[in-house]
Design a protein around this motif. Structure first.
Motif, PDB file in Angstrom:
ATOM      1  N   PHE A 144       0.849  -1.182   0.000  1.00  0.00           N
ATOM      2  CA  PHE A 144       0.000   0.000   0.000  1.00  0.00           C
ATOM      3  C   PHE A 144       0.889   1.237   0.000  1.00  0.00           C
ATOM      4  O   PHE A 144       2.041   1.205   0.416  1.00  0.00           O
ATOM      5  CB  PHE A 144      -0.948   0.010   1.210  1.00  0.00           C
TER       6      PHE A 144
ATOM      7  N   VAL B  20      -2.079   6.206   2.274  1.00  0.00           N
ATOM      8  CA  VAL B  20      -3.006   5.929   3.376  1.00  0.00           C
ATOM      9  C   VAL B  20      -2.872   7.031   4.426  1.00  0.00           C
ATOM     10  O   VAL B  20      -1.838   7.697   4.530  1.00  0.00           O
ATOM     11  CB  VAL B  20      -2.718   4.555   4.006  1.00  0.00           C
ATOM     12  N   ASP B  21      -3.908   7.224   5.210  1.00  0.00           N
ATOM     13  CA  ASP B  21      -3.879   8.250   6.249  1.00  0.00           C
ATOM     14  C   ASP B  21      -3.000   7.839   7.420  1.00  0.00           C
ATOM     15  O   ASP B  21      -2.290   8.677   8.002  1.00  0.00           O
ATOM     16  CB  ASP B  21      -5.309   8.534   6.738  1.00  0.00           C
TER      17      ASP B  21
ATOM     18  N   PRO C 273      -0.283   4.831   8.261  1.00  0.00           N
ATOM     19  CA  PRO C 273       0.444   3.616   7.868  1.00  0.00           C
ATOM     20  C   PRO C 273       0.417   2.522   8.927  1.00  0.00           C
ATOM     21  O   PRO C 273       0.313   1.339   8.596  1.00  0.00           O
ATOM     22  CB  PRO C 273       1.871   4.124   7.625  1.00  0.00           C
TER      23      PRO C 273
ATOM     24  N   ALA D  98      -2.837   0.826   8.755  1.00  0.00           N
ATOM     25  CA  ALA D  98      -2.917   0.067   7.505  1.00  0.00           C
ATOM     26  C   ALA D  98      -2.159  -1.248   7.617  1.00  0.00           C
ATOM     27  O   ALA D  98      -2.609  -2.282   7.114  1.00  0.00           O
ATOM     28  CB  ALA D  98      -2.363   0.907   6.353  1.00  0.00           C
TER      29      ALA D  98
ATOM     30  N   LEU E  85      -8.020  -2.007   3.703  1.00  0.00           N
ATOM     31  CA  LEU E  85      -7.526  -0.863   2.941  1.00  0.00           C
ATOM     32  C   LEU E  85      -8.417  -0.556   1.754  1.00  0.00           C
ATOM     33  O   LEU E  85      -8.973  -1.459   1.115  1.00  0.00           O
ATOM     34  CB  LEU E  85      -6.106  -1.136   2.448  1.00  0.00           C
ATOM     35  N   ASP E  86      -8.533   0.710   1.445  1.00  0.00           N
ATOM     36  CA  ASP E  86      -9.255   1.136   0.259  1.00  0.00           C
ATOM     37  C   ASP E  86      -8.443   0.789  -0.984  1.00  0.00           C
ATOM     38  O   ASP E  86      -7.207   0.833  -0.979  1.00  0.00           O
ATOM     39  CB  ASP E  86      -9.508   2.645   0.320  1.00  0.00           C
TER      40      ASP E  86
ATOM     41  N   SER F  57      -5.532   2.901  -2.308  1.00  0.00           N
ATOM     42  CA  SER F  57      -4.226   2.925  -1.649  1.00  0.00           C
ATOM     43  C   SER F  57      -3.452   1.624  -1.824  1.00  0.00           C
ATOM     44  O   SER F  57      -2.313   1.521  -1.406  1.00  0.00           O
ATOM     45  CB  SER F  57      -4.403   3.188  -0.141  1.00  0.00           C
ATOM     46  N   ARG F  58      -4.072   0.637  -2.445  1.00  0.00           N
ATOM     47  CA  ARG F  58      -3.397  -0.634  -2.670  1.00  0.00           C
ATOM     48  C   ARG F  58      -2.562  -0.573  -3.938  1.00  0.00           C
ATOM     49  O   ARG F  58      -2.945   0.063  -4.918  1.00  0.00           O
ATOM     50  CB  ARG F  58      -4.411  -1.768  -2.811  1.00  0.00           C
TER      51      ARG F  58
END
Length: 401
Positions: A342, A367-368, A370, A373, A380-381, A384-385
């Motif tokens: 990510f 990501v907001d 880490p 995540a 994860l969305d 962001s992957r």
């Protein structure tokens, strides 16, 4: 006091093809009755982590050293009794051939399970006291199948969970490629050449029979016999193998139909039947070969190395196989992403076509949090992957961890 210990199954049972193998059930059955053991079950693989054998035991009655010894002794006992082969072979070119080989190998004395797929992967479980690896290889060779490579058994870590470890969900136990060419007297293209020869003999015989009445009849008959020989060459091999297994499949039916046509004097019709059937075989093999080459070409595009940022801020280039979970990989513009992960810094557009088939690049953002995540990667969305075999297009700095 109940304590849990987890053992990576590939280490306890080396060479095991997957966690669904019967040897895992045998291992659980051996350990469950041991005094002091309260529960034994299998935890499924999660991401890169392998499946694990989880043992609940009374720490007052058994020490960790004793449990470890029991587990490895049980694994060694099973490994001495049962063997597993995972081979990539040449000579399997379609599903019917795979079923035939699977049936013949499965009938060998001592073979407990045999699985063969059209891609050339062969998996065999056998009893070591009744049959050896060399005997299985010899049986494959008699069917025109030769192992090209054997998968290596992975090695993984073993660890013990402390007594205060949080509870977990108890899960229950629940496939280097290369093109595999059809063996024939004229090499890889034997079947196509035989199809063309069959067509030439059939067309010549038909032309002689219908257009040149003055030509001796035996000449046309000789052409039809040649068409039979070339058109039925590979079909006869399949039919013989099926008859040995007492199976009556379409290859045998085609030969019976062609023989019946010849007995009735309809040589042209029988030769045409064999031509169409062998042409179907050849086209099936050609399509499968193209699919294999396309997959191999995609695999060749994957990067062999990755640029890793260490904790001290330095960067080093390492092989993809040496990457560890949690490391930060720097991806520069127009580079392929070397590992799944990510985005933790930067934004860009990524070409996902090799993985998802999407025709245009997809925007990716960091990501907001880490740390969060890493703790919950499954939540994860998609934005962001980042997956390996994708290409980073735009000139923004991007790091994938």
């Amino acid at each position: 006091m109940t304590t849990r210990a987890q053992y990576d199954i590939p280490l306890v049972l080396p060479g095991l093809p997957d966690v669904a193998d019967a040897c895992v059930e045998r291992l659980v059955a051996l350990l469950k009755p041991r005094a002091g053991v309260t529960e034994v079950h299998v935890l499924p693989a999660v991401d890169a982590a392998p499946a694990k054998l989880c043992i609940h035991y009374d720490h007052d009655a058994l020490s960790f050293a004793t449990i470890r010894s029991e587990v490895h002794a049980a694994g060694a006992e099973i490994a001495q009794q049962f063997g597993h082969l995972l081979w990539q072979v040449d000579g399997v070119v379609h599903a019917r051939r795979a079923r035939t080989i699977e049936g013949r190998v499965g009938r060998l004395p001592g073979v407990l399970e045999a699985v063969v797929n059209p891609a050339g992967a062969v998996r065999v479980e056998f009893e070591r006291a009744k049959i050896t690896e060399s005997q299985i290889e010899k049986a494959l060779a008699e069917m025109g199948v030769a192992p090209s490579e054997q998968a290596a058994a992975p090695t993984q870590e073993v660890r013990e969970l402390p007594a205060e470890a949080p509870p977990h969900e108890c899960a229950k136990p629940a496939e280097a490629e290369r093109e595999h060419e059809h063996e024939g007297p004229l090499g890889a293209n034997s079947e196509l050449i035989f199809v063309l020869a069959c067509g030439v003999f059939l067309a010549t015989g038909f032309a002689i029979e219908k257009l040149w009445q003055s030509v001796p009849a035996w000449l046309a008959l000789g052409c039809y016999v040649g068409a039979y020989g070339f058109g039925g060459f590979f079909t006869v091999r399949e039919a013989i193998d099926n008859l040995r297994l007492k199976r009556f499949e379409i290859d045998t039916l085609m030969l019976v139909a062609a023989a019946g046509a010849a007995a009735l004097g309809a040589w042209a019709e029988g030769a045409l039947l064999l031509l169409l059937f062998s042409l179907g075989h050849a086209l099936e093999h050609f399509a499968m070969g193209r699919a294999k080459r396309a997959i191999e070409a995609l695999a060749d595009l994957a990067p062999r190395t990755a640029l890793v940022r260490r904790l001290d801020g330095s960067t080093v280039e390492v092989g993809v196989e040496d990457l560890a979970v949690g490391e930060i990989v720097i991806v520069k513009p127009d580079q392929r992403i070397a590992a799944d992960g990510f985005v933790i810094k930067g934004a860009s557009a990524v070409n996902q076509a090799p993985v998802t088939g999407e025709s245009i690049p997809v925007d990716k953002r960091a990501v907001d949090d880490p740390a969060q995540a890493r703790a919950n990667p499954d939540r994860l969305d998609a934005a962001s992957r980042a997956l390996s075999d994708q290409t980073h297009h735009l000139a923004y700095g991007e790091q994938v961890g």
